[in-house]
Design a protein around this motif. Structure first.
Motif, PDB file in Angstrom:
ATOM      1  N   THR A  57       0.814  -1.217   0.000  1.00 13.07           N
ATOM      2  CA  THR A  57       0.000   0.000   0.000  1.00 13.07           C
ATOM      3  C   THR A  57       0.847   1.267   0.000  1.00 13.07           C
ATOM      4  O   THR A  57       0.309   2.372  -0.032  1.00 13.07           O
ATOM      5  CB  THR A  57      -0.951   0.035   1.214  1.00 13.07           C
ATOM      6  N   GLY A  58       2.171   1.104   0.047  1.00 13.41           N
ATOM      7  CA  GLY A  58       3.064   2.262  -0.013  1.00 13.41           C
ATOM      8  C   GLY A  58       3.275   2.959   1.307  1.00 13.41           C
ATOM      9  O   GLY A  58       3.857   4.041   1.350  1.00 13.41           O
ATOM     10  N   GLU A  59       2.842   2.356   2.405  1.00 14.51           N
ATOM     11  CA  GLU A  59       2.988   2.965   3.725  1.00 14.51           C
ATOM     12  C   GLU A  59       4.357   2.706   4.335  1.00 14.51           C
ATOM     13  O   GLU A  59       4.701   3.310   5.348  1.00 14.51           O
ATOM     14  CB  GLU A  59       1.919   2.409   4.680  1.00 14.51           C
ATOM     15  N   ARG A  60       5.130   1.803   3.744  1.00 11.51           N
ATOM     16  CA  ARG A  60       6.427   1.408   4.300  1.00 11.51           C
ATOM     17  C   ARG A  60       7.482   1.438   3.203  1.00 11.51           C
ATOM     18  O   ARG A  60       7.206   1.078   2.057  1.00 11.51           O
ATOM     19  CB  ARG A  60       6.321  -0.008   4.868  1.00 11.51           C
ATOM     20  N   ILE A  61       8.688   1.862   3.557  1.00  6.40           N
ATOM     21  CA  ILE A  61       9.769   1.840   2.579  1.00  6.40           C
ATOM     22  C   ILE A  61      10.205   0.397   2.327  1.00  6.40           C
ATOM     23  O   ILE A  61       9.927  -0.493   3.127  1.00  6.40           O
ATOM     24  CB  ILE A  61      10.981   2.684   3.043  1.00  6.40           C
ATOM     25  N   VAL A  62      10.890   0.196   1.214  1.00  3.02           N
ATOM     26  CA  VAL A  62      11.455  -1.103   0.874  1.00  3.02           C
ATOM     27  C   VAL A  62      12.960  -0.897   0.710  1.00  3.02           C
ATOM     28  O   VAL A  62      13.387  -0.080  -0.105  1.00  3.02           O
ATOM     29  CB  VAL A  62      10.861  -1.659  -0.436  1.00  3.02           C
ATOM     30  N   THR A  63      13.741  -1.624   1.480  1.00  2.00           N
ATOM     31  CA  THR A  63      15.188  -1.497   1.365  1.00  2.00           C
ATOM     32  C   THR A  63      15.692  -2.285   0.159  1.00  2.00           C
ATOM     33  O   THR A  63      14.974  -3.139  -0.376  1.00  2.00           O
ATOM     34  CB  THR A  63      15.890  -2.002   2.637  1.00  2.00           C
ATOM     35  N   ASP A  64      16.910  -1.997  -0.231  1.00  2.00           N
ATOM     36  CA  ASP A  64      17.469  -2.688  -1.392  1.00  2.00           C
ATOM     37  C   ASP A  64      17.560  -4.195  -1.176  1.00  2.00           C
ATOM     38  O   ASP A  64      17.202  -4.980  -2.053  1.00  2.00           O
ATOM     39  CB  ASP A  64      18.823  -2.102  -1.786  1.00  2.00           C
ATOM     40  N   TYR A  65      17.985  -4.631   0.003  1.00  2.00           N
ATOM     41  CA  TYR A  65      18.096  -6.072   0.229  1.00  2.00           C
ATOM     42  C   TYR A  65      16.724  -6.732   0.299  1.00  2.00           C
ATOM     43  O   TYR A  65      16.562  -7.901  -0.064  1.00  2.00           O
ATOM     44  CB  TYR A  65      18.944  -6.412   1.460  1.00  2.00           C
ATOM     45  N   GLU A  66      15.698  -6.014   0.755  1.00  2.00           N
ATOM     46  CA  GLU A  66      14.339  -6.566   0.746  1.00  2.00           C
ATOM     47  C   GLU A  66      13.853  -6.717  -0.689  1.00  2.00           C
ATOM     48  O   GLU A  66      13.236  -7.726  -1.044  1.00  2.00           O
ATOM     49  CB  GLU A  66      13.387  -5.663   1.531  1.00  2.00           C
TER      50      GLU A  66
END
Length: 83
Positions: free
Chosen positions: A53-62
């Motif tokens: 939903t775009g409420e949380r960032i996504v890290t590169d390793y994720e």
């Protein structure tokens, strides 16, 4: 750490594509969480929901682990043409 949002108010640009690929694979959020957990990434269903939903960032390793779990490229999850 300050979290910047895109002009559309989302914290990431990959969440919608992660959801589309997850649904294409016929996986629930819980099942996707289990797949990434098997690869050593400690995410639960709630985290997957917040990413989609775009409420949380996504890290590169994720992002790399999502690509592996969904059998797609990182470029695909970022909705970028591969070079």
């Amino acid at each position: 750490m300050r979290i910047y949002r895109c002009s559309n108010g989302l914290c990431n640009t990959s969440g919608r594509q992660i959801r589309a690929e997850r649904e294409k694979c016929g996986l629930s959020q819980e099942q996707l969480a289990a797949k990434v957990q098997l690869n050593g990434l400690n995410l639960n269903q709630k985290s997957i929901s917040r990413i989609e939903t775009g409420e949380r960032i996504v890290t590169d390793y994720e992002l790399i682990q999502f690509a592996k779990a969904l059998d797609v490229t990182v470029y695909n999850l970022l909705n970028i043409r591969e070079p």
